[in-house]
Structure formats: C-alpha cells, structure tokens
Design a protein around this motif. Structure first.
Motif, PDB file in Angstrom:
ATOM      1  N   ARG A  80       0.829  -1.201   0.000  1.00 52.68           N
ATOM      2  CA  ARG A  80       0.000   0.000   0.000  1.00 52.68           C
ATOM      3  C   ARG A  80       0.866   1.254   0.000  1.00 52.68           C
ATOM      4  NH1 ARG A  80      -4.253   0.865   4.806  1.00 52.68           N
ATOM      5  NH2 ARG A  80      -2.313   0.812   6.012  1.00 52.68           N
ATOM      6  N   GLN A  81       1.911   1.241   0.800  1.00 53.26           N
ATOM      7  CA  GLN A  81       2.802   2.393   0.874  1.00 53.26           C
ATOM      8  C   GLN A  81       3.485   2.659  -0.463  1.00 53.26           C
ATOM      9  OE1 GLN A  81       5.701   2.085   4.002  1.00 53.26           O
ATOM     10  NE2 GLN A  81       6.321   4.218   3.858  1.00 53.26           N
ATOM     11  N   ALA A  82       3.732   1.591  -1.223  1.00 53.42           N
ATOM     12  CA  ALA A  82       4.405   1.721  -2.519  1.00 53.42           C
ATOM     13  C   ALA A  82       3.433   1.982  -3.665  1.00 53.42           C
ATOM     14  CB  ALA A  82       5.215   0.459  -2.808  1.00 53.42           C
ATOM     15  N   GLY A  83       2.142   2.037  -3.367  1.00 56.71           N
ATOM     16  CA  GLY A  83       1.166   2.315  -4.413  1.00 56.71           C
ATOM     17  C   GLY A  83       0.770   1.120  -5.251  1.00 56.71           C
ATOM     18  N   VAL A  84       1.001  -0.094  -4.738  1.00 58.78           N
ATOM     19  CA  VAL A  84       0.591  -1.310  -5.448  1.00 58.78           C
ATOM     20  C   VAL A  84      -0.925  -1.460  -5.293  1.00 58.78           C
ATOM     21  CG1 VAL A  84       0.818  -3.824  -5.557  1.00 58.78           C
ATOM     22  CG2 VAL A  84       2.816  -2.408  -5.002  1.00 58.78           C
ATOM     23  N   PRO A  85      -1.639  -1.780  -6.370  1.00 56.29           N
ATOM     24  CA  PRO A  85      -3.092  -1.952  -6.252  1.00 56.29           C
ATOM     25  C   PRO A  85      -3.436  -3.220  -5.470  1.00 56.29           C
ATOM     26  CG  PRO A  85      -2.359  -2.557  -8.455  1.00 56.29           C
ATOM     27  CD  PRO A  85      -1.169  -1.958  -7.766  1.00 56.29           C
ATOM     28  N   ILE A  86      -4.103  -3.069  -4.338  1.00 59.61           N
ATOM     29  CA  ILE A  86      -4.489  -4.183  -3.480  1.00 59.61           C
ATOM     30  C   ILE A  86      -5.921  -3.972  -3.015  1.00 59.61           C
ATOM     31  CG2 ILE A  86      -2.149  -4.737  -2.655  1.00 59.61           C
ATOM     32  CD1 ILE A  86      -2.751  -3.012  -0.185  1.00 59.61           C
ATOM     33  N   PRO A  87      -6.575  -5.030  -2.554  1.00 60.71           N
ATOM     34  CA  PRO A  87      -7.922  -4.840  -1.994  1.00 60.71           C
ATOM     35  C   PRO A  87      -7.855  -4.009  -0.713  1.00 60.71           C
ATOM     36  CG  PRO A  87      -7.510  -7.152  -2.523  1.00 60.71           C
ATOM     37  CD  PRO A  87      -6.197  -6.449  -2.618  1.00 60.71           C
ATOM     38  N   GLU A  88      -8.957  -3.374  -0.373  1.00 57.92           N
ATOM     39  CA  GLU A  88      -9.049  -2.643   0.882  1.00 57.92           C
ATOM     40  C   GLU A  88      -8.890  -3.627   2.038  1.00 57.92           C
ATOM     41  OE1 GLU A  88     -12.116   0.626   2.931  1.00 57.92           O
ATOM     42  OE2 GLU A  88     -12.520  -0.264   0.951  1.00 57.92           O
ATOM     43  N   GLN A 148      13.346 -10.248 -11.286  1.00 55.02           N
ATOM     44  CA  GLN A 148      14.144  -9.025 -11.392  1.00 55.02           C
ATOM     45  C   GLN A 148      13.560  -8.006 -12.387  1.00 55.02           C
ATOM     46  OE1 GLN A 148      18.315 -10.200 -11.817  1.00 55.02           O
ATOM     47  NE2 GLN A 148      18.453 -10.229  -9.582  1.00 55.02           N
ATOM     48  N   GLY A 149      12.326  -7.655 -12.143  1.00 56.68           N
ATOM     49  CA  GLY A 149      11.712  -6.564 -12.895  1.00 56.68           C
ATOM     50  C   GLY A 149      11.058  -6.930 -14.207  1.00 56.68           C
ATOM     51  N   ARG A 150      10.980  -8.210 -14.522  1.00 55.80           N
ATOM     52  CA  ARG A 150      10.322  -8.600 -15.775  1.00 55.80           C
ATOM     53  C   ARG A 150       9.472  -9.847 -15.570  1.00 55.80           C
ATOM     54  NH1 ARG A 150      13.053 -12.647 -18.819  1.00 55.80           N
ATOM     55  NH2 ARG A 150      15.001 -13.335 -17.821  1.00 55.80           N
ATOM     56  N   VAL A 151       8.420  -9.938 -16.337  1.00 57.27           N
ATOM     57  CA  VAL A 151       7.523 -11.094 -16.278  1.00 57.27           C
ATOM     58  C   VAL A 151       8.148 -12.242 -17.068  1.00 57.27           C
ATOM     59  CG1 VAL A 151       5.260 -11.984 -16.947  1.00 57.27           C
ATOM     60  CG2 VAL A 151       5.471  -9.670 -16.002  1.00 57.27           C
ATOM     61  N   ILE A 152       8.238 -13.420 -16.433  1.00 59.12           N
ATOM     62  CA  ILE A 152       8.827 -14.582 -17.114  1.00 59.12           C
ATOM     63  C   ILE A 152       7.778 -15.635 -17.458  1.00 59.12           C
ATOM     64  CG2 ILE A 152      11.110 -14.228 -16.106  1.00 59.12           C
ATOM     65  CD1 ILE A 152      10.448 -16.447 -14.085  1.00 59.12           C
ATOM     66  N   LYS A 197       5.346  -4.433 -10.024  1.00 57.55           N
ATOM     67  CA  LYS A 197       5.399  -3.412  -8.969  1.00 57.55           C
ATOM     68  C   LYS A 197       5.331  -4.049  -7.584  1.00 57.55           C
ATOM     69  CE  LYS A 197       3.516   1.169  -7.918  1.00 57.55           C
ATOM     70  NZ  LYS A 197       2.575   2.218  -8.364  1.00 57.55           N
ATOM     71  N   ALA A 198       4.552  -5.112  -7.434  1.00 57.29           N
ATOM     72  CA  ALA A 198       4.420  -5.793  -6.144  1.00 57.29           C
ATOM     73  C   ALA A 198       5.730  -6.432  -5.712  1.00 57.29           C
ATOM     74  CB  ALA A 198       3.316  -6.845  -6.224  1.00 57.29           C
ATOM     75  N   VAL A 199       6.393  -7.128  -6.626  1.00 58.23           N
ATOM     76  CA  VAL A 199       7.672  -7.780  -6.304  1.00 58.23           C
ATOM     77  C   VAL A 199       8.719  -6.735  -5.951  1.00 58.23           C
ATOM     78  CG1 VAL A 199       9.543  -9.209  -7.234  1.00 58.23           C
ATOM     79  CG2 VAL A 199       7.162  -9.823  -7.686  1.00 58.23           C
ATOM     80  N   SER A 200       8.737  -5.650  -6.690  1.00 54.31           N
ATOM     81  CA  SER A 200       9.685  -4.568  -6.410  1.00 54.31           C
ATOM     82  C   SER A 200       9.415  -3.930  -5.048  1.00 54.31           C
ATOM     83  CB  SER A 200       9.600  -3.506  -7.510  1.00 54.31           C
ATOM     84  OG  SER A 200      10.418  -2.399  -7.220  1.00 54.31           O
ATOM     85  N   LEU A 223      -3.126  -9.961  -4.557  1.00 44.11           N
ATOM     86  CA  LEU A 223      -3.532 -10.660  -3.338  1.00 44.11           C
ATOM     87  C   LEU A 223      -2.330 -11.083  -2.499  1.00 44.11           C
ATOM     88  CD1 LEU A 223      -6.391 -12.958  -4.689  1.00 44.11           C
ATOM     89  CD2 LEU A 223      -6.546 -10.620  -3.801  1.00 44.11           C
ATOM     90  N   GLU A 224      -1.280 -11.547  -3.147  1.00 43.55           N
ATOM     91  CA  GLU A 224      -0.067 -11.936  -2.434  1.00 43.55           C
ATOM     92  C   GLU A 224       1.061 -12.218  -3.419  1.00 43.55           C
ATOM     93  OE1 GLU A 224       0.182 -15.792  -0.452  1.00 43.55           O
ATOM     94  OE2 GLU A 224      -1.665 -16.393  -1.454  1.00 43.55           O
ATOM     95  N   VAL A 225       2.273 -12.262  -2.863  1.00 42.76           N
ATOM     96  CA  VAL A 225       3.452 -12.630  -3.646  1.00 42.76           C
ATOM     97  C   VAL A 225       4.047 -13.882  -3.017  1.00 42.76           C
ATOM     98  CG1 VAL A 225       5.718 -11.944  -4.497  1.00 42.76           C
ATOM     99  CG2 VAL A 225       3.902 -10.229  -4.274  1.00 42.76           C
ATOM    100  N   ASN A 226       4.079 -14.961  -3.774  1.00 40.86           N
ATOM    101  CA  ASN A 226       4.590 -16.238  -3.289  1.00 40.86           C
ATOM    102  C   ASN A 226       6.097 -16.312  -3.492  1.00 40.86           C
ATOM    103  OD1 ASN A 226       1.925 -17.970  -2.891  1.00 40.86           O
ATOM    104  ND2 ASN A 226       1.680 -16.760  -4.752  1.00 40.86           N
ATOM    105  N   THR A 227       6.839 -16.532  -2.409  1.00 40.80           N
ATOM    106  CA  THR A 227       8.303 -16.589  -2.489  1.00 40.80           C
ATOM    107  C   THR A 227       8.811 -18.014  -2.675  1.00 40.80           C
ATOM    108  OG1 THR A 227       8.465 -16.702  -0.069  1.00 40.80           O
ATOM    109  CG2 THR A 227       8.552 -14.513  -1.096  1.00 40.80           C
TER     110      THR A 227
END
Length: 248
Positions: A80-88, A148-152, A197-200, A223-227
């Motif tokens: 949220r702080q980084a401006g990533v679109p997330i649900p309320e 690293q900044g690109r969709v694979i 943007k979310a990963v970054s 919704l989430e980022v899976n590591t």
C-alpha cells in the motif's frame, strides 16, 4: 566455475517440491545446511525467513524480505505504501463490518493454500480475525511470475473440472482450483504492471504474484506474492531460464 559450484538453493523445508524441480532444471545443489554456505556462493532463497546469511553471499530473495512478503498484513502495508493496487484491508472488525459485498477474514497471517481463511457474506457473519480484506468480485485470476523486474511467465486460475468446490470465494488448490496456461485469455498490461510493482515493493528478486482482475474497468488487485511458488515442469523452465540468462 560452473553454475553447479556457484549457485545453490536454500529452501524453507527439505521436502519442497518446487525447490527440487528448480534444482534439477538448473543442475545445482539444494543446500542441506546453511552452515555450509561460503562467501562465494550465490543463493536462491526458496521461501526461507529464518537463517543468517553470510555477509559475502549473493542472495536472491533475502530472508528479511521474504518474512515481510509471507505475512499478509506486513505485505499489504508495504505494498500500500508503494502504491501497489491491493484490496481494501483492515485489522478492525468494526470497519470490516461496514463493507458491502463480502469480507475475507484471515485467522492466520502466514497461512498458505487457503489456511485460516473464512469468507463472510454479511456483517453478522464476520468472525474475530487478525486481518480483514474486502472481497473483490473478479472476472479472472492469474499468477504472474516475475524475475528481477520482468515477467517470465503467467497462468490463469480456473476450476478443475473433476474436483468439488466447497466455496467459490476461496480459490485454493485444495478447494478445487488449478493454474493453466491460457493463451486465449492473456493478462492485460495492467495485470503485468501490478505484478512487477508488487515484487519490487517487497524488495524481492522473484515471486509468483496472485492477482485478481475485473474486466469492467481493467482493474487489477494483488492478493499476495509467493516466495516459494508451486512448480510444474513448465514453471520450472521459466525460472531456470531466467537464472541461466543471469549467468551467461
């Protein structure tokens, strides 16, 4: 020096199937003990939050960043702080009770696969929980893999034709949903941009980003980022190719 002697995987659990597949694709070792790591190693951290990193090691997905990402509350606050679109979202039950359209109640902040999630359609059904997110009625759901900044790579989540779905609001593997490659319904640029943007925002090198999308206004919600994302043979190829290109 070959890739096998340069790059290793340290996983959050020894039995991780995703780590096994990626190690096989890259032809590298899964490190059995972090004490064996040396300064010259480059480490793919597969979902681990609890080990001390030797200072001179190059680490993909540092443990402290993974710890933020796997906790749904700290991840949402950071995004949220980084401006990533997330649900309320909120931690206040009273705030959540005023939302229309349904509430996702999370009893566990670090759960996976739908663990600890209860969907409440009406305010009277909302239970005590550690976090609440406003339910988003979606047109499609995707997992976008970013390195690293690109969709694979990207897959779309659908209902498995041979499995029973107990609750359509909780779209987990155990509840009858799977990911498929669907070239007929590719993700919009809005979805891809949100994933990167979310990963970054979480200071990660890679991750599988779960995103819901509404076609009405081309709006994406992370919704989430899976590591330590679930792996298939195809997904393993995407990540292996990304790492191989890094070490050309």
């Amino acid at each position: 020096m070959t890739l096998r002697h340069k790059l290793v995987i340290w996983r959050y659990k020894r039995a991780s199937e995703g780590a096994r597949i990626l190690a096989r694709k890259l032809g590298i070792y899964r490190m059995p003990d972090p004490g064996l790591l040396r300064g010259g190693h480059h480490v793919i951290n597969w979902g681990n939050t609890k080990w001390g990193v030797p200072v001179a090691c190059r680490v993909y997905n540092r443990p402290e960043c993974v710890a933020i990402a796997i906790n749904k509350l700290t991840a949402f606050e950071t995004m949220r702080q980084a401006g990533v679109p997330i649900p309320e979202f909120t931690t206040d039950k009273e705030v959540a009770s005023k939302w229309k359209g349904g509430v996702v109640c999370r009893k566990i902040l670090t759960g996976s696969g739908g663990d600890g999630i209860v969907f409440s359609k009406q305010a009277v059904d909302i239970i005590p929980a550690k976090m609440y997110t406003r339910y988003v009625k979606k047109s499609r759901e995707y997992r976008v893999h970013v390195f690293q900044g690109r969709v694979i790579g990207c897959k779309r989540k659908i209902k498995h034709k041979d499995k029973e779905v107990k609750d359509v609001h909780i779209r987990s593997h155990d509840n009858g949903y799977v990911y498929i490659v669907d070239p007929q319904n590719p993700p919009s640029q809005t979805i891809l941009d949100a994933a990167v943007k979310a990963v970054s925002a979480l200071n990660l090198d890679f991750g599988g980003v779960d995103i819901v999308w509404t076609s009405k206004n081309d709006k994406a919600y992370v919704l989430e980022v899976n590591t330590a994302p679930g792996m298939t043979d195809m997904t393993g190829d995407w990540y292996a190719q990304a790492f191989k290109e890094k070490y050309k």
